[in-house]
Structures are given as C-alpha cells and as structure tokens.
Design a protein around this motif. Structure first.
Motif, PDB file in Angstrom:
ATOM      1  N   VAL A 194      -4.509  21.723 -25.539  1.00  0.00           N
ATOM      2  CA  VAL A 194      -5.689  22.291 -24.896  1.00  0.00           C
ATOM      3  C   VAL A 194      -6.328  21.177 -24.081  1.00  0.00           C
ATOM      4  N   GLY A 195      -6.542  21.412 -22.813  1.00  0.00           N
ATOM      5  CA  GLY A 195      -7.115  20.358 -21.987  1.00  0.00           C
ATOM      6  C   GLY A 195      -7.401  20.833 -20.584  1.00  0.00           C
ATOM      7  N   SER A 196      -7.639  19.890 -19.696  1.00  0.00           N
ATOM      8  CA  SER A 196      -7.972  20.199 -18.314  1.00  0.00           C
ATOM      9  C   SER A 196      -7.132  19.343 -17.370  1.00  0.00           C
ATOM     10  N   ARG A 197      -6.774  19.953 -16.254  1.00  0.00           N
ATOM     11  CA  ARG A 197      -6.027  19.209 -15.236  1.00  0.00           C
ATOM     12  C   ARG A 197      -6.945  18.258 -14.459  1.00  0.00           C
ATOM     13  N   ILE A 198      -8.250  18.417 -14.615  1.00  0.00           N
ATOM     14  CA  ILE A 198      -9.210  17.569 -13.905  1.00  0.00           C
ATOM     15  C   ILE A 198      -9.511  16.357 -14.777  1.00  0.00           C
ATOM     16  N   PRO A 199      -9.076  15.165 -14.388  1.00  0.00           N
ATOM     17  CA  PRO A 199      -9.150  13.979 -15.250  1.00  0.00           C
ATOM     18  C   PRO A 199     -10.550  13.644 -15.746  1.00  0.00           C
ATOM     19  N   TRP A 200     -11.555  13.789 -14.874  1.00  0.00           N
ATOM     20  CA  TRP A 200     -12.903  13.354 -15.238  1.00  0.00           C
ATOM     21  C   TRP A 200     -13.678  14.387 -16.043  1.00  0.00           C
ATOM     22  N   SER A 201     -13.081  15.549 -16.322  1.00  0.00           N
ATOM     23  CA  SER A 201     -13.811  16.583 -17.069  1.00  0.00           C
ATOM     24  C   SER A 201     -14.148  16.130 -18.482  1.00  0.00           C
ATOM     25  N   GLY A 202     -13.372  15.182 -19.009  1.00  0.00           N
ATOM     26  CA  GLY A 202     -13.607  14.704 -20.364  1.00  0.00           C
ATOM     27  C   GLY A 202     -14.946  14.034 -20.560  1.00  0.00           C
ATOM     28  N   VAL A 203     -15.553  13.528 -19.477  1.00  0.00           N
ATOM     29  CA  VAL A 203     -16.853  12.862 -19.614  1.00  0.00           C
ATOM     30  C   VAL A 203     -17.925  13.855 -20.039  1.00  0.00           C
ATOM     31  N   HIS A 204     -17.733  15.132 -19.740  1.00  0.00           N
ATOM     32  CA  HIS A 204     -18.694  16.147 -20.161  1.00  0.00           C
ATOM     33  C   HIS A 204     -18.533  16.496 -21.645  1.00  0.00           C
ATOM     34  N   GLU A 205     -17.400  16.135 -22.208  1.00  0.00           N
ATOM     35  CA  GLU A 205     -17.162  16.360 -23.641  1.00  0.00           C
ATOM     36  C   GLU A 205     -17.787  15.252 -24.481  1.00  0.00           C
ATOM     37  N   SER A 206     -17.785  14.045 -23.983  1.00  0.00           N
ATOM     38  CA  SER A 206     -18.280  12.906 -24.762  1.00  0.00           C
ATOM     39  C   SER A 206     -19.572  12.308 -24.228  1.00  0.00           C
TER      40      SER A 206
ATOM     41  N   GLY B 195     -21.349   9.971 -20.976  1.00  0.00           N
ATOM     42  CA  GLY B 195     -20.960   8.659 -20.466  1.00  0.00           C
ATOM     43  C   GLY B 195     -21.858   8.205 -19.341  1.00  0.00           C
ATOM     44  N   GLN B 196     -21.500   7.100 -18.768  1.00  0.00           N
ATOM     45  CA  GLN B 196     -22.303   6.502 -17.702  1.00  0.00           C
ATOM     46  C   GLN B 196     -21.404   6.044 -16.564  1.00  0.00           C
ATOM     47  N   ILE B 197     -21.796   6.383 -15.345  1.00  0.00           N
ATOM     48  CA  ILE B 197     -21.069   5.964 -14.155  1.00  0.00           C
ATOM     49  C   ILE B 197     -21.885   4.882 -13.472  1.00  0.00           C
ATOM     50  N   GLY B 198     -21.334   3.683 -13.373  1.00  0.00           N
ATOM     51  CA  GLY B 198     -22.054   2.562 -12.792  1.00  0.00           C
ATOM     52  C   GLY B 198     -21.836   2.463 -11.297  1.00  0.00           C
ATOM     53  N   GLY B 199     -22.662   1.668 -10.633  1.00  0.00           N
ATOM     54  CA  GLY B 199     -22.536   1.496  -9.187  1.00  0.00           C
ATOM     55  C   GLY B 199     -23.575   2.310  -8.442  1.00  0.00           C
ATOM     56  N   ARG B 200     -24.047   1.800  -7.331  1.00  0.00           N
ATOM     57  CA  ARG B 200     -25.062   2.492  -6.548  1.00  0.00           C
ATOM     58  C   ARG B 200     -24.475   3.737  -5.905  1.00  0.00           C
TER      59      ARG B 200
ATOM     60  N   VAL C  70     -31.234  10.597  -2.981  1.00  0.00           N
ATOM     61  CA  VAL C  70     -31.848   9.471  -3.680  1.00  0.00           C
ATOM     62  C   VAL C  70     -30.756   8.467  -4.037  1.00  0.00           C
ATOM     63  N   LEU C  71     -31.063   7.196  -3.873  1.00  0.00           N
ATOM     64  CA  LEU C  71     -30.120   6.125  -4.198  1.00  0.00           C
ATOM     65  C   LEU C  71     -30.365   5.671  -5.629  1.00  0.00           C
ATOM     66  N   VAL C  72     -29.350   5.790  -6.473  1.00  0.00           N
ATOM     67  CA  VAL C  72     -29.513   5.440  -7.879  1.00  0.00           C
ATOM     68  C   VAL C  72     -28.541   4.323  -8.256  1.00  0.00           C
ATOM     69  N   PRO C  73     -28.927   3.448  -9.201  1.00  0.00           N
ATOM     70  CA  PRO C  73     -28.045   2.352  -9.623  1.00  0.00           C
ATOM     71  C   PRO C  73     -26.924   2.820 -10.546  1.00  0.00           C
ATOM     72  N   ARG C  74     -27.121   3.955 -11.199  1.00  0.00           N
ATOM     73  CA  ARG C  74     -26.111   4.500 -12.120  1.00  0.00           C
ATOM     74  C   ARG C  74     -26.454   5.952 -12.425  1.00  0.00           C
ATOM     75  N   VAL C  75     -25.480   6.649 -12.948  1.00  0.00           N
ATOM     76  CA  VAL C  75     -25.672   8.048 -13.345  1.00  0.00           C
ATOM     77  C   VAL C  75     -25.278   8.188 -14.810  1.00  0.00           C
ATOM     78  N   VAL C  76     -26.201   8.703 -15.616  1.00  0.00           N
ATOM     79  CA  VAL C  76     -25.934   8.933 -17.032  1.00  0.00           C
ATOM     80  C   VAL C  76     -25.658  10.422 -17.243  1.00  0.00           C
ATOM     81  N   LEU C  77     -24.489  10.725 -17.768  1.00  0.00           N
ATOM     82  CA  LEU C  77     -24.088  12.113 -18.012  1.00  0.00           C
ATOM     83  C   LEU C  77     -24.191  12.423 -19.499  1.00  0.00           C
ATOM     84  N   LYS C  78     -24.958  13.440 -19.823  1.00  0.00           N
ATOM     85  CA  LYS C  78     -25.113  13.837 -21.222  1.00  0.00           C
ATOM     86  C   LYS C  78     -23.908  14.662 -21.683  1.00  0.00           C
TER      87      LYS C  78
END
Length: 213
Positions: free
Chosen positions: A82-94, A96-101, A178-186
């Motif tokens: 059971v999974g997803s073909r979209i690699p980054w979809s897992g971040v919504h399961e756990s 995470g944080q995406i760094g960089g402006r 808006v320019l942000v330094p990082r994005v935190v995904l719940k």
C-alpha cells in the motif's frame, strides 16, 4: 510512502517450504487471491481517507495512492503493498520540515509551473518587489498596471475575494506571495493505522481461501 503488510510468519514460511511443489503453488495462489480481493477496498478506503484529510486540487494525487499484491516470488508468501507513486506524499503521513527560502502564493492555490512563470514575467517587467509588512513578513508585491494585467489577473481575483473588495485601483499594490525561511508540514494522514486496522479482515480472507484447498 510505502507500507508493506505481511501476514506470514517465519513458521508459515517454513511450512510453505515443507509442502510439496504442487500444493505449495496452490497455497501461494490462494493467498494472492485473498489479498487481491481485499486490495481494491483498501485502495478506495485510503483514497477516501486522503480526500477527507486534505484539500486535494488534482485527482492525479488521489489516484497515486494504490494497493497491490506482490506475488512474483513463488518461494515466499505474497505480500500486500500500500503506497503512493508520488514520492513526497509520505511527508503528510509523518509531518516534517522543508528548509530553504521559498515563495508561497497568497490567497489561494496556484500551480507551481504557472506561479513560477507569472513571477518571472513580473520580474522581467520590473513590476515585482519585496516589502516587509507590519508583522515582519517579507511579501512579494506587484503594482496593478495595465501592462501586467495578464500575469496579475489570478492574483487580483484571489486578493479581491480574500479582502472582500470589488475593484483594485490602478497603481495599487497587490500582494503576490510571502517569502518564508522554511515550511513546516503537520501530520495530516494516518494511512498506516488505516491499513493496520484491515489486517484482521485480510487474515480472515486468507484463512478462508486456504480452507478451500
């Protein structure tokens, strides 16, 4: 995101090796049939779960979630993937944080490629500039001028809707992003819990298939 559910134990695999070739093949096929019969419902449940937890703009995102039986290796009992073909979809399961402006569009969704092209066009025309607002956020603005009506159209429409205004005057500043330094995904999904809850039913389906042999 990958979730593999295996209901066979070390003892079951040992038993499979002890069984004769013909009967072992029948067991292998029976287990695969049982898993396949449950996979379709699990897939729909997972997609419904994702649709209920997230504002999905593209149907292709939901269709990326799937459930299928892995049964090519005849020396091992089948497994359910059971999974997803979209690699980054897992971040919504756990979570995470995406760094960089990063530039995040304001007042609604914009496709990544379209947003990039629109901002690039405004930049080339010299009609995109950063300001710091009262909250200390760095905001990308553009002036409402006729020369850039086309790239600004969507931004103005969403801005009017968000602010409840009917018309934006010529020469007025329009906030773009808006320019942000990082994005935190719940954490928003719990596909693992959903699939784990189906294991008893899956095990029962496997047992029924084996009892028919």
């Amino acid at each position: 995101m990958k979730i593999s559910i295996r209901i066979d134990s070390a003892a079951a695999r040992a038993q499979l090796r002890r069984w004769g070739g013909e009967f072992r093949e029948k067991v292998h096929k029976a287990v695969a049939r049982a898993m396949a019969s449950e996979a379709a419902e699990i897939k729909q449940e997972v997609r419904a779960h994702v649709a209920g937890k997230m504002a999905v703009a593209k149907k292709s995102f939901l269709k990326g979630f799937t459930a299928k039986v892995l049964a090519k290796d005849t020396k091992r009992l089948p497994a359910l993937y059971v999974g997803s073909r979209i690699p980054w979809s897992g971040v919504h399961e756990s979570g995470g944080q995406i760094g960089g402006r990063m530039l995040i569009p304001l007042h609604g969704r914009v496709g990544r490629k379209r947003f990039k092209a629109q901002v690039a066009e405004l930049m080339r025309g010299g009609n995109a500039y950063f300001v710091k607002n009262a909250k200390g956020n760095v905001v990308l603005m553009a002036e409402n001028i006729q020369e850039h009506d086309r790239p600004l159209a969507g931004f103005k429409r969403r801005y009017r809707k968000a602010e409840g205004v009917k018309r934006i005057k010529r020469g007025a500043d329009v906030p773009i992003a808006v320019l942000v330094p990082r994005v935190v995904l719940k954490k928003r999904l719990d596909v693992t819990r959903l699939v784990a809850g189906r294991i008893p039913r899956l095990a029962s389906a496997v047992q029924k298939q084996l009892e028919r042999l």
